[in-house]
Enzyme design. Structure first.
Site, mmCIF file in Angstrom:
data_model
loop_
_atom_site.group_PDB
_atom_site.id
_atom_site.type_symbol
_atom_site.label_atom_id
_atom_site.label_comp_id
_atom_site.label_asym_id
_atom_site.label_seq_id
_atom_site.Cartn_x
_atom_site.Cartn_y
_atom_site.Cartn_z
ATOM 1 N N HIS A 173 -28.896 -8.470 13.925
ATOM 2 C CA HIS A 173 -30.304 -8.329 13.509
ATOM 3 C C HIS A 173 -31.245 -8.350 14.712
ATOM 4 O O HIS A 173 -32.342 -7.804 14.647
ATOM 5 C CB HIS A 173 -30.686 -9.374 12.442
ATOM 6 C CG HIS A 173 -31.073 -10.716 12.951
ATOM 7 N ND1 HIS A 173 -30.241 -11.812 12.930
ATOM 8 C CD2 HIS A 173 -32.233 -11.158 13.498
ATOM 9 C CE1 HIS A 173 -30.861 -12.859 13.422
ATOM 10 N NE2 HIS A 173 -32.079 -12.495 13.784
ATOM 11 N N ASP B 93 -23.592 -10.075 10.619
ATOM 12 C CA ASP B 93 -24.692 -10.148 11.598
ATOM 13 C C ASP B 93 -24.156 -10.463 12.994
ATOM 14 O O ASP B 93 -24.338 -11.561 13.517
ATOM 15 C CB ASP B 93 -25.698 -11.222 11.131
ATOM 16 C CG ASP B 93 -27.009 -11.115 11.881
ATOM 17 O OD1 ASP B 93 -27.184 -10.140 12.648
ATOM 18 O OD2 ASP B 93 -27.859 -12.013 11.707
ATOM 19 N N SER C 42 -31.740 -17.037 17.432
ATOM 20 C CA SER C 42 -30.853 -16.047 16.812
ATOM 21 C C SER C 42 -29.947 -15.406 17.846
ATOM 22 O O SER C 42 -30.386 -15.099 18.960
ATOM 23 C CB SER C 42 -31.681 -14.936 16.177
ATOM 24 O OG SER C 42 -32.065 -15.333 14.912
#
Ligand code: 4AZ
Length: 463
Positions: free
Chosen positions: A265, A315, A412
């Site tokens: 992502h 992801d 992330s």
């Protein structure tokens, strides 16, 4: 990395105000009070009945008012216990497990097949040893039948990305105790690594296998580290900052000199950026100290082909660097989990990153932060009180139900690592969560064990 309030809370409060609850209640009361007035008009036309009717109307209105009063009182009584509860529950574990459908605080161990073969490389001489089901002793591996393909498979099964060196060592050159046993490869077409080992008393070739896999999972400076939130250099040598120019966007983890793993992502969010703008910084603690020339140029971005921007499934993305990283005390690779390795709920793992640390969501942390986060069982995390089934088999949860600490925006793509003896393994990649450190909403991570074949195949094919 962080301890902070949730960005979605105000939004929810807003929905609650706009929602049906109090509005409907008010509307009904008004209706009841208005109805007698609308009934007055036809009645008021006949003169002789006027005063009698006026009396009835008055009585009716009084009756309605009294009824409404009693009704409201009963409603207040009924709603009071709910109103005195906190709006967003902060259930404790035990409460959680008893009141959430599908929850269990402990991971129930899956019935696993008994492992038929294990490998290890002894630290003196890098001699490969194998343990087969029928014998408890570790056996040296005879060189006959050996190939680099088998060596590669063994290195992979131990959580390394590559094999770096292998050769045959003459038995007369090594010191052995008299009870040392051996195992020989019996290459059978299509056989799996588990089924090809025959115990032997000696090796006909007079040689055994020495094997080196690519280095990973060690922290050369770990003994110098003092605890705390901010991280000292070398504590997480695989931690990378994936940046657009100098701007940190996501975390990443070094798997090999040419390879960094991050979240798909992160790449998707900046998919309009040019490949040449991406840089990977390693060996950093203070982000403000970075200089453009220190960044490694990204040659290829390979997101998982099944990544879904809708639910963050798959992801994970690999970044191939143009030039290999120089490994040092502060830059190194993390190991992958082994295939059959199951880190159970409650395992004490660590997440690190330069993500947001404040409630306003605007600042990345200047220095690398870390925090310990226990793994949570998927059953608990997918229960009705947590993520209600939003986790796919490619995800895992770690953190606290009381919202103590969590990864956040900017973390992330970064590492969730768990210790396995002296070796650190990359168990998760920071992926998503509802807000950050929000009660009952722990961090969700891409489950690296589910991507081992994809990582190995990609790193082998793209060179
Ligand atoms: C994000 O937006 C993000 N609390 C990362 C991790 C978490 C939430 C959001 C987990 O990158």
């Amino acid at each position: 990395m962080h301890l902070r309030m949730d960005e979605q809370a105000p939004k929810e409060a807003q929905y609650a105000e706009e929602g049906p609850g109090p509005g409907i209640f008010r509307a009904k009361l008004e209706d009841q009070l208005r109805r007698p007035e609308t009934q007055q008009q036809p009645i008021s036309q006949t003169g002789c009945w006027r005063s009698v009717r006026r009396g009835y109307v008055l009585l009716g209105a009084l009756g309605l008012l009294a009824g409404a009063g009693v009704g409201s009182w009963l409603l207040v009584l009924y709603l009071w216990p709910a109103a005195s509860q906190p709006i967003s529950g902060t259930l404790q574990d035990e409460e959680m497990t008893s009141s959430c459908s599908g929850a269990s605080s402990e991971e129930s161990p899956l019935p696993s097949l008994p492992k038929t073969v294990s490998f290890r490389v002894n630290s003196e001489g890098f001699l490969l040893e194998v343990q087969v089901k029928v014998r408890p002793a570790w056996l040296l591996v005879c060189h006959e039948g050996w190939s680099s393909a088998v060596g590669m498979q063994i290195c992979r099964s131990l959580g390394h990305l590559r094999l770096t060196h292998h050769n045959g060592v003459t038995l007369s050159d090594i010191k052995l105790n008299s009870s040392q046993g051996f195992a020989q490869l019996t290459p059978r077409l299509g056989s799996v690594l588990e089924e090809v080992w025959q115990p032997r008393d000696n090796c006909t070739s007079g040689r055994v296998v020495s094997l080196k896999c690519s280095e990973c999972g060690a922290r050369p400076l770990a003994s110098r580290i003092v605890g705390g939130q901010s991280v000292a250099p070398g504590r997480w040598p695989w931690q990378a900052s994936v940046a657009l120019g100098l701007r940190h966007t996501c975390g990443g983890s070094v798997l090999a000199p040419h390879w960094v793993v991050t979240a798909a992502h992160c790449m998707h969010s900046f998919r309009l950026s040019r490949l040449s703008s991406w840089r990977v910084y390693t060996g950093l603690v203070s982000h403000s100290a970075i200089r453009p020339h220190q960044g490694a140029v990204v040659e290829r971005i390979i997101p998982h082909p099944l990544y879904s921007a809708q639910n963050h499934d798959y992801d994970i993305a690999l970044l191939r660097l143009q030039m290999p990283l120089n490994f040092s005390d502060t830059v190194g690779a993390v190991c992958l989990p082994t295939k059959e390795q199951d880190f159970p709920g409650g395992s004490r793992c660590w997440v690190s990153g330069w993500g947001h640390t404040d409630p306003s969501h605007t600042h990345s942390s200047a220095t690398l932060q870390d925090t310990v986060v226990p793994l949570l069982s998927t059953q608990l995390c997918n229960s009705s009180c947590v993520y209600s089934g939003a986790l796919t088999p490619r995800m895992l949860c770690a953190g606290y139900l009381d919202g103590r600490a969590d990864a956040c925006q900017g973390d992330s793509g970064g590492p969730l690592v768990c210790p396995d003896g002296d070796t650190w393994r990359l168990v998760g990649v920071v992926s998503w969560g509802r807000g950050c450190a929000e009660p009952n909403h722990p961090g969700v991570y891409a489950k690296v064990a589910e991507f081992l074949d994809w990582i190995h195949d990609t790193a082998q094919q793209v060179r």
